[in-house]
Design an enzyme around this catalytic site. Structure first.
Site, short mmCIF file in Angstrom:
data_model
loop_
_atom_site.label_atom_id
_atom_site.label_comp_id
_atom_site.label_asym_id
_atom_site.label_seq_id
_atom_site.Cartn_x
_atom_site.Cartn_y
_atom_site.Cartn_z
N SER A 1 45.21 22.34 47.16
CA SER A 1 43.81 22.68 47.37
C SER A 1 43.41 24.02 46.99
O SER A 1 42.36 24.45 47.14
CB SER A 1 43.37 22.43 48.69
OG SER A 1 43.81 23.17 49.68
N CYS A 2 44.52 24.81 46.65
CA CYS A 2 44.31 26.45 46.51
C CYS A 2 44.44 26.84 45.13
O CYS A 2 43.47 27.30 44.60
CB CYS A 2 45.07 27.14 47.54
SG CYS A 2 44.63 26.46 49.21
N PHE A 3 45.73 26.77 44.60
CA PHE A 3 45.85 27.40 43.17
C PHE A 3 45.01 26.91 42.20
O PHE A 3 44.45 27.62 41.32
CB PHE A 3 47.35 27.09 42.87
CG PHE A 3 48.44 28.22 43.66
CD1 PHE A 3 48.05 29.05 44.52
CD2 PHE A 3 49.81 27.91 43.63
CE1 PHE A 3 48.71 29.85 45.29
CE2 PHE A 3 50.59 28.77 44.38
CZ PHE A 3 50.19 29.52 45.11
N ASP B 1 41.56 27.86 42.74
CA ASP B 1 41.28 29.42 42.84
C ASP B 1 41.37 29.99 41.51
O ASP B 1 40.60 31.08 40.89
CB ASP B 1 42.12 30.08 43.80
CG ASP B 1 41.64 29.90 45.15
OD1 ASP B 1 40.45 29.07 45.54
OD2 ASP B 1 42.51 30.01 46.35
#
Ligand code: UGA
Length: 423
Positions: free
Chosen positions: A262-264, A267
């Protein structure tokens, strides 16, 4: 200290429980009343290593959850831990940040106490200054002098978030004033880690830059892996030799299917959009995403080269989660792999130690098994898509296959006759 945490998701719940574990009085504001109830019963609504123990220890004592903002006015420190998902164009969607700021402003109206509002969500640089502060100040009117603002990014890895919270490499605090920073620093007093104090914007940028750099290491390793495979070199041997240089370090050099979660992906895309909005063309970051998008297609290409037409063939997929030790499949690299296999008419059997249920919501039509042996029985080929440690012990299970074609997207198996996606 009296702490309120807005949002009971991965970041909010881990932050709240760990602060309670450190001895603070913590209130979690979670709009989903069902989740709040579970937290109050000491049951984590998500899987996270060590979280259940901490919740059991603190819930009903110095940790409570509720779906309204009553009592937030008692807090010394309020953490905003709401989601910042991607919009259609990849830019960060800040609507939850806006609504949390409005609710906090309304809840603190008339309060005479000094409060510090701290953004922990990953937000584009400038968000705290241009969105959170004005919204809260407008709602507070004259009372706004009693409020400090900070930005305190989290660096928690899913599956290891509790340990990361309690043993951080660093604590970054961007603040509107020295007093506000002091309050946040006090909350972390019991942790042994260097504290870096910065401007609000720099703290926001540190988070994006850290994730973008880690994602770059992965795409870099994948590009080197792709080159190495063409010329018959094992990239893992190469990266071992490279990573021992202290200026590089051995972490996040594991080549494979690329980064999910859910991040890299979210982002890096948000940073690309931020750069473009400011007239920059972030060519390196765009390549990081580009390499990452291509990597899953490579394992399917190798499969086709090995077994020919995939139509009607039984392909076993081992690993569905975006990485080991989690049931999370968000942006998992197994999703594009499975989609492509289905497009080619494969019959898929899948096994994952934790993520079967989550993946069934995305692909209801494939065959799910509760152990690797069943999933492998009669298979024409096997693709390994997640680095679950238990896969390293698989051996006899592969004898159940119709033909022994095993291709790894993550370097985890220890048996022989295996081909890697880029090794
Ligand atoms: C990541 C960061 O590591 C955390 O520091 C950060 O707080 C978090 O994002 C966030 O922004 O909230 P996470 O997404 O939980 O944490 O997972 P990672 O362990 O970083 O792995 C991300 C992806 O990269 C996984 O799909 C993993 O398989 C892949 N990866 C990781 C590789 O392909 N190679 C590697 O060498 C390392």
């Amino acid at each position: 200290m009296n702490i309120s945490v807005i949002g009971g998701g991965y970041v909010g719940l881990v932050t709240a429980s760990c602060f309670a574990h450190l001895g603070h009085m913590v209130r979690v504001i979670e709009i989903d009343a069902g989740k709040a109830d579970l937290i109050n019963q000491g049951v984590p609504p998500i899987y996270e290593d060590g979280l259940e123990e901490i919740l059991k220890e603190t819930s009903g004592k110095n940790l409570s959850a509720q779906s309204h903002y009553k009592g937030v006015e008692d807090a010394d420190l309020i953490f905003i831990c709401v989601g910042t998902p991607s919009q259609d164009d990849g830019a960060a969607d800040l609507s939850y940040i806006v609504s949390a700021s409005e609710s906090i402003g309304a809840a603190l109206r008339g309060s005479k106490k000094y409060h510090v509002i701290t953004v922990k969500s990953t937000v584009p640089p400038g968000t705290t200054e241009s969105i959170v502060i004005p919204i809260v100040q407008e709602l507070l009117g004259d009372g706004s002098n009693g409020i400090g603002f900070c930005m305190n990014p989290e660096f928690l890895r899913e599956g290891r978030a509790v340990d990361d919270f309690l043993h951080p490499d660093r604590i970054v605090i961007g603040g509107s004033s020295a007093e506000a920073v002091r309050v946040v620093q006090e909350a972390y007093e019991k942790l042994d880690a260097p504290v870096i104090t910065t401007s609000l914007k720099a703290a926001e940028m540190i988070k994006y830059t850290s994730n973008a750099f880690l994602a770059t290491k992965i795409s870099f390793s994948n590009e080197i892996g792709n080159i190495c495979k063409k010329i018959g070199i094992n990239v893992y041997e190469v990266m071992k030799g490279v990573g021992l240089d202290h200026r590089i370090n051995p972490h996040f050099l594991n080549a494979g299917l690329g980064f999910g979660g859910s991040c890299f992906p979210k982002d890096v895309m948000a940073l690309i959009r931020l750069a473009e909005k400011n007239g920059e063309d972030p060519v390196l970051l765009k390549s990081v995403i580009d390499i990452n998008e291509r990597q899953p297609g490579r394992i399917v290409q190798i499969l086709k080269e090995r077994i020919g037409d995939i139509r009607g063939k039984k392909i076993t997929v081992l690993g569905l989660a975006f990485k080991d030790n989690t049931d999370d499949v968000r942006d998992s690299r197994s999703i594009p792999v499975i989609s492509e296999l289905l497009e080619h008419g494969a019959v898929i059997s899948a096994y994952d130690p934790m993520a079967l249920e989550s993946m069934e919501k995305i692909f209801p039509g494939i065959n799910y098994h509760t152990n690797a042996g069943d999933a492998l029985t009669g298979a024409d080929a096997c693709l390994v898509l997640t680095d679950w440690p238990e896969f390293s012990k698989l051996n006899d299970e592969f004898n159940m296959m119709k033909s022994r074609v095993i291709i790894e997207g993550r370097k985890i198996l220890s048996c022989s006759d295996i081909e890697g996606v880029c090794w």
